[in-house]
Design an enzyme around this catalytic site. Structure first.
Site, PDB file in Angstrom:
ATOM      1  N   SER A 230      52.450  84.862  34.285  1.00 35.24           N
ATOM      2  CA  SER A 230      53.796  84.481  33.856  1.00 35.24           C
ATOM      3  C   SER A 230      54.079  83.071  34.343  1.00 35.24           C
ATOM      4  O   SER A 230      53.353  82.147  33.987  1.00 35.24           O
ATOM      5  CB  SER A 230      54.827  85.484  34.388  1.00 35.24           C
ATOM      6  OG  SER A 230      56.119  85.169  33.914  1.00 35.24           O
ATOM      7  N   HIS A 258      53.455  85.779  29.709  1.00 31.75           N
ATOM      8  CA  HIS A 258      54.853  85.850  29.295  1.00 31.75           C
ATOM      9  C   HIS A 258      55.242  84.547  28.613  1.00 31.75           C
ATOM     10  O   HIS A 258      55.420  83.523  29.262  1.00 31.75           O
ATOM     11  CB  HIS A 258      55.760  86.073  30.509  1.00 31.75           C
ATOM     12  CG  HIS A 258      55.553  87.392  31.187  1.00 31.75           C
ATOM     13  ND1 HIS A 258      56.045  87.674  32.431  1.00 31.75           N
ATOM     14  CD2 HIS A 258      54.895  88.506  30.792  1.00 31.75           C
ATOM     15  CE1 HIS A 258      55.717  88.905  32.774  1.00 31.75           C
ATOM     16  NE2 HIS A 258      55.013  89.430  31.791  1.00 31.75           N
ATOM     17  N   ASP A 354      55.427  92.799  36.801  1.00 27.53           N
ATOM     18  CA  ASP A 354      54.648  93.211  35.636  1.00 27.53           C
ATOM     19  C   ASP A 354      53.155  93.176  35.952  1.00 27.53           C
ATOM     20  O   ASP A 354      52.654  92.211  36.531  1.00 27.53           O
ATOM     21  CB  ASP A 354      54.957  92.289  34.460  1.00 27.53           C
ATOM     22  CG  ASP A 354      54.443  92.825  33.135  1.00 27.53           C
ATOM     23  OD1 ASP A 354      54.196  94.033  33.035  1.00 27.53           O
ATOM     24  OD2 ASP A 354      54.302  92.016  32.194  1.00 27.53           O
TER      25      ASP A 354
END
Length: 414
Positions: A230, A258, A354
């Site tokens: 991310s 992401h 995540d």
């Protein structure tokens, strides 16, 4: 255009503990709205609200911000031109680029990462979209807090990973109920493999909490590489994949970063150039083949499914997972069911947690997980969550991950 940039130095904490924010945007509505959001947040202080990059450069010393929200498209001096001038004046400044979702702006935002920007945030297409989007506000404030408040200690990381001692002769672990003990390999090497042996885990001392448990690597040769990332991920991905040709030749590589639509298209192009291997956004139903890199497209979860005995990409337009779409967990969970103990995953820099839930499923299936260490992460959220969950077999600096992966895919099991 490369994305790799030297690791940014630590951000010094403001004496009063507050994070000073400079907002730079030529759109008066956007500038006023973001400025008000900052002023309404406890712990944040609006240092300046300016119309273009030249004003930002000229007023940097007076405003002394910790974080700059820098619009890409502005008159007089745009964001990309202002970025290096700002960083030259204040080396540890955190700059978050803001841009709408056009291909040009995606290119500029990713270029900005290579020039030292800490992150980017996509803006809604219209002023009304900015005004009515709770997601944009939440993401922007979260990035300001995470990046502006980070306290990375590069010379003294919070914990030190030590080489685990040689494991004793491992005891056999029975196959999972109903799982086959062996299977014929598919073209992509996609077989559900159950672990044959499991050695006792080792503990790594941690100065900021309970000891971090490192597990032994799976004794089953890996047949797929998964990567989740991310904030700071584009730079980290290039740092790893540019040295991973021997691995990519042997197995498929599946990546969830992401990112919004358009940005993932550009990211795949950068990865292809850096790695010298075919890389593109995953297409629903396409076979997963060795020698190729698949990037989850922005706005859709990428998973793995089986079609006529062959592993294929499965795209899902379902709800957000961990406040993200695409999310890492759906990829990790589905891959663990496909490749079992032959699954190897890497969790790179990023906010949130995540990848942890999916990492747990990979470990349950007998596979292995590697996390990027705190010192080399832009944000040690995702890899930190995986590390503290006790699912990692290694926690290491970004510059060491590629060589470790090459060794693991060449037969090393340590």
């Amino acid at each position: 255009m490369g994305l790799l940039t030297p690791a940014m130095p630590s951000v010094a904490a403001p004496a009063d503990g507050l994070i000073r924010v400079m907002v730079v945007d030529d759109a008066v509505v956007v500038r006023g709205l973001v400025s008000r959001w900052v002023e309404e947040e406890p712990g944040l202080v609006l240092a300046a609200s300016l119309r273009n990059g030249k004003e930002a450069v000229d007023q940097l010393e007076r405003a002394n911000p910790d974080v700059v929200i820098l619009d890409v498209e502005m008159p007089v001096l745009d964001g990309l031109a202002a970025l290096p001038l700002l960083l030259e004046k204040k080396r540890n400044l955190v700059v978050i680029m803001a841009s709408t979702l056009t291909r040009r702006n995606a290119e500029v935002s990713l270029k900005a990462l290579s020039l030292g920007a800490a992150d980017y945030i996509p803006k809604p297409e219209t002023n009304r979209g900015v005004t009515t989007s709770p997601t944009f506000r939440h993401e922007l404030i979260e990035k300001i807090r995470q990046l502006g408040g980070r306290r990375k200690k590069r010379d003294e990381p919070r914990f030190r990973v030590q080489q685990a001692p040689a494991a004793p002769t491992p005891a056999a672990v029975p196959a999972a109920p109903g799982a086959p003990s062996s299977a014929a390999a598919s073209p992509a090497g996609s077989v559900l493999v159950t672990p044959r042996f499991r050695a006792a885990p080792s503990l790594v001392p941690s100065s900021d909490g309970p000891a971090i448990e490192l597990r032994p690597f799976s004794t089953t040769p890996p047949r797929v590489l998964l990567i989740g990332s991310s904030t700071g991920g584009p730079q980290a991905l290039i740092a790893v994949l540019s040295h991973l040709a021997p691995v990519i030749e042997r197995v498929p590589v599946l990546i969830t970063q992401h990112m919004p639509p358009t940005f993932t298209t550009i990211l795949a192009e950068h990865i292809s150039r850096a790695s010298g291997k075919p890389a593109r956004e995953g297409v629903d139903g396409e076979p997963i083949l060795s020698g190729r890199i698949y990037v989850a497209p922005g706005g859709r979860h990428m998973q793995v499914a089986r079609q006529n005995g062959t592993p294929v990409i499965a795209l899902d337009d379902g709800p957000l997972v961990n406040f993200c779409k695409p999310a890492v967990d759906p990829l990790f969970v589905s891959a663990s069911k496909m490749w079992g103990a032959a699954t190897l995953a890497v969790v790179l820099t990023g906010m949130g947690s995540d990848g942890s839930r999916g990492g747990v499923e990979i470990v349950k299936a007998g596979g292995s997980v590697i996390a990027q260490d705190e010192a080399s992460s832009v944000v040690w959220g995702m890899p930190g969550a995986a590390a503290h969950a006790g699912i990692c077999s290694a926690i290491m600096p970004i510059e060491q991950i590629a060589s470790k992966l090459v060794r693991l895919f060449s037969g090393d099991r340590q």
